[in-house]
Design an enzyme around this catalytic site. Sequence first.
Site, PDB file in Angstrom:
ATOM      1  N   GLU A 146      -5.792  -8.116  -1.787  1.00 46.50           N
ATOM      2  CA  GLU A 146      -6.644  -8.094  -0.591  1.00 46.50           C
ATOM      3  C   GLU A 146      -8.046  -7.717  -1.023  1.00 46.50           C
ATOM      4  O   GLU A 146      -8.290  -6.588  -1.436  1.00 46.50           O
ATOM      5  CB  GLU A 146      -6.165  -7.044   0.421  1.00 46.50           C
ATOM      6  CG  GLU A 146      -4.890  -7.416   1.122  1.00 46.50           C
ATOM      7  CD  GLU A 146      -4.440  -6.338   2.103  1.00 46.50           C
ATOM      8  OE1 GLU A 146      -5.310  -5.688   2.728  1.00 46.50           O
ATOM      9  OE2 GLU A 146      -3.226  -6.140   2.218  1.00 46.50           O
ATOM     10  N   GLU A 179       0.807  -1.215   0.000  1.00 44.20           N
ATOM     11  CA  GLU A 179       0.000   0.000   0.000  1.00 44.20           C
ATOM     12  C   GLU A 179       0.839   1.265   0.000  1.00 44.20           C
ATOM     13  O   GLU A 179       0.798   2.044   0.954  1.00 44.20           O
ATOM     14  CB  GLU A 179      -0.931   0.043   1.203  1.00 44.20           C
ATOM     15  CG  GLU A 179      -2.008  -0.984   1.153  1.00 44.20           C
ATOM     16  CD  GLU A 179      -3.044  -0.737   2.224  1.00 44.20           C
ATOM     17  OE1 GLU A 179      -2.673  -0.579   3.387  1.00 44.20           O
ATOM     18  OE2 GLU A 179      -4.224  -0.699   1.876  1.00 44.20           O
TER      19      GLU A 179
HETATM   20  C1  GAL Z   1      -5.093  -3.150   4.116  1.00 42.53           C
HETATM   21  C2  GAL Z   1      -3.661  -3.425   4.536  1.00 42.53           C
HETATM   22  C3  GAL Z   1      -3.634  -4.588   5.494  1.00 42.53           C
HETATM   23  C4  GAL Z   1      -4.629  -4.372   6.599  1.00 42.53           C
HETATM   24  C5  GAL Z   1      -5.994  -4.107   6.015  1.00 42.53           C
HETATM   25  C6  GAL Z   1      -7.062  -3.853   7.020  1.00 42.53           C
HETATM   26  O1  GAL Z   1      -5.259  -2.028   3.401  1.00 42.53           O
HETATM   27  O2  GAL Z   1      -2.863  -3.719   3.423  1.00 42.53           O
HETATM   28  O3  GAL Z   1      -2.349  -4.738   5.998  1.00 42.53           O
HETATM   29  O4  GAL Z   1      -4.211  -3.294   7.359  1.00 42.53           O
HETATM   30  O5  GAL Z   1      -5.937  -2.996   5.216  1.00 42.53           O
HETATM   31  O6  GAL Z   1      -7.211  -4.924   7.862  1.00 42.53           O
END
Ligand code: GAL
Length: 961
Positions: A267, A182
């Site tokens: 994700e 990110e």
């Molecule tokens: C994403 C991030 C993860 C975690 C998630 C929320 O954007 O890459 O590491 O923080 O958000 O649980």
Amino acid sequence: MISFRWAGVALALWGASSAMAAPAHTVTYDRYSLIVDGKPMYLWSGSFHYWRLPSPDLWLDVLQKMKAAGFNAVEIYFDWGYHSPRRGVYDFSGIRDVDRLLDMARDVGIYVIARPGPYINAETDAGGFPGWLVTTAGKPRSTSPEYTAAYREWMTQIDRIIARHQVTDGRGTVLLYQVENELYDESADTRRYMQDLEDKARADGITVPLTGNHNGNFVQGLGATDIPGHDSYPLDFDCTRPERWNAIYDFSAERRELTRTPLFFPEYQGGAFDVWGGPGYAACRALTGPAFERVFYESVMAAGSTMQNFYMTYGGINWGWLSSPGVYTSYDYGAAITASRQLTPKYDQQKLIGYMTRAVAPLARTDAIGTSVPDNRRLQVTARINPDDGTRFYFLRHAEAQDTSDDATHLKIVLNDRGETTIPEQPGTTIHIAGRDAKVLLADYRFGKQSLAYSTSELLTQLRLGTRDLAVFYGRHGEDGETVLRYPSEPKTRVLQGKVTTHWDAATHSLRLNYRHDGLARVAIDQGDTSLLLLVGDNEAAIRFWQLDTVDGPVLVRGPYLVRGAVRSGDTIALTGDTDQAGEVELFGLPDTRHVSWNGVPVDTVTTASASLLAHVDGPAPVSLPRLENWRVSDGAPEIAPTFDDSGWLTTDRTSSPNPYWNHRLPILDSDAYGFHHGNVWYRGHFRATGKEIGIRLSANMGVHLGNHGIFTAWLNGHFLGNNPSGAQQFAIDPAWLKKGGDNVTAVLVDNHGHLQEEHNGAFREPRGLLSATFANAATDIQWKIQGNLGGENLPDPMRGPFNAGGLYGERMGWQMPGFADAKWETTTLPHATDKPGVDWYRTTFRLDLPAGQDVPIALRIHDLASHHYRAIVFINGWQIGRYISDVGPQTDFELPSGLLNPHGNNTIAIAAWSTAHDGGLGEVSLVLQGNYRTSLVPNPPPFASDRLPATDLPDQGRHD
Ligand code: GAL
């Protein structure tokens, strides 16, 4: 299905090709999908953090459960801070043995997306940066020389391990490597930083494609990754209103723009984290439940994605001080698999889709095509086609994803032999879409020797068993279903179970089957040399199927809670798995299979009309848990007393800090500056009173994010001043407490809620602990002493590691350890109330003798009223597995992971209860049975954990450099 062998272990990876001669595999990609050894693959992956499950045998459990649900990949963050307590010191042993983790992934046959950071976010302390980095200079996540030198240490260490396990070398299953996490700015420096990381990975021997999780950044130019990706949390993280849905974002424009890579979601929302004071994980699981999974995950598929990872699939626990400010011990995440490793309806739903992505190879390469709108305009259909074999996919849902109305429709689909066709054809039947439901329907799909015209049921899986095909379709209970197969001439059809009508249409060479989804129907269809066993179930029946790979091909099993493995030897199939109750196990095996064993024991079987082998297996024996009694208690805050000897403690003598974010007030009180990065910290301030001190203003920062739940408590010459969250507070001093001209002591206990996650601003370096102390009405100087966790960065208990213990007196003396002798402590009973602010330690032991061969997740529950004010830290056998705050919540149940827990012997609980006001104590404490399974899993206690702190004559100490 092709398999390869390595190191004597048979591996079966969907889409992987035979590598017995040349073990290396190729991993490439085009605009449709990943391509492994020339075969397009659909990536169906879930996130898991080994560092949130401090029991390596249980890693295997999670990986097997994922594989059993049809996940072909697991995405893993590697946490720098978890492995590095001190600059230059890296630990990859015991619970940190990631070599072992990657071997397990190889043995389970699941691909790995490695995400080594160096920055990972993940709601963990400093987003994965180690404590020692806090006190360094250099802009984080940039090309700054100081930061670069630091992260290169980590990358060298972790890349070396990851590189040993790459698919491309044939030595493991690491398939992809994510660079950073990110980064949303594409400044020249950030691009250079990304490129440096990529060059470093390549120089360290990483040969698999490099991926990004930067929401469409780093697609081209300096720092571009091979396969950029998006993360997407469409329902965000507020679990307080679980029925609230947001609109679906359509990613087809993003898909169209990508000309050389697939649409990748490193994700996609698999649940949500919860916060101190939040509604609890049941609410997060409801928010992101099976309906959400179906509708949203299929919408991404409809947009043409072939690479989906879900964050999280198993969330785990923020044991010790792993959490970042705002989140509590459980990181259950409302995920498909609970923190106690139990399967949920979300798991079942993921399995339903995951099996389809595995079974239907054409799904890995599709183009969008136009299609007629449904006759019911509340519904929306999107169509895709595989350009090579013409398989069509119809994605059907409500136009407004949130719509809760039940709707029925006909669809106009295109069939290559008939052109546009309205389905279902059977008069009086419809395709049903309940509120917040979605379906993926197939048309013109060939499998084995079969040709499916279309089905209004969804395909779970299909496989070839010797000379026969087997397919499982499913639909919601009570809904109509219609499946049409093509044959050159009328086949022989036998309905073996359930109510199914058949209709042969000679003009179109189609066999139409009509039914209601209700339990499990079975139809045998034979024509010429083709033979199909068609199973049609409702969802409840469908989720009971498990498909396993053997070296000779796949087998299908119906019945139990979980099937982990199938090994074929001769005419026997050895199945391993778990039962939650006694019941049927039905094996659809290879034709010459005659015998079945279950968890190593041969079972009696009968051959069914479906030519399967049916057996009965036992459920678990009942388990009862002991009551927790015979508590002992000890005062655990001698630091409060003015006479306490703090001569071994560090003096806060630092006057400058490389950390550019220290608050420029002297003396530097920031606990990180003295090597105390995690857990509670004591300060003792000595001053010569003038008698004019009428108040003391204390300012502290324990970590404020998603709430302000850190606290400090303060005493003056043993008198309680009060408590405060992060911020400043003036406490009144009763002049009678002061020793005019003599040594007076202010004792302050702070509760470090962790370091902030990092963007680009250095937030993770924000000072922790006491920031300043001044007297009202007097300029009296204070000399501070500081004491955090024993040894600071020099860990006395490296196996449990940097996050396990903080700086409470009992922690420094090893009171949490099973080997500590507490016989001299007073006996007590719980609940126990106290009006004395301070810290009390409670200990007891209990004996378990759980039935062998059973997996029995157990939690420790603290039950108390929110009107009491204390925070408890819970240790099981020396491991800190929970932090409870009576007046904040919500967590009351703390998982005791097997492995840390001894299932056949004595266990020690130690609880430090810090009463932050005059109404503290400790509530009722009990053991709670979370589940009970008969299993093939054998968790061993970690052989590497000590039962007491090493004998040491070290005084309390911190960092010495
Ligand atoms: C994403 C991030 C993860 C975690 C998630 C929320 O954007 O890459 O590491 O923080 O958000 O649980």
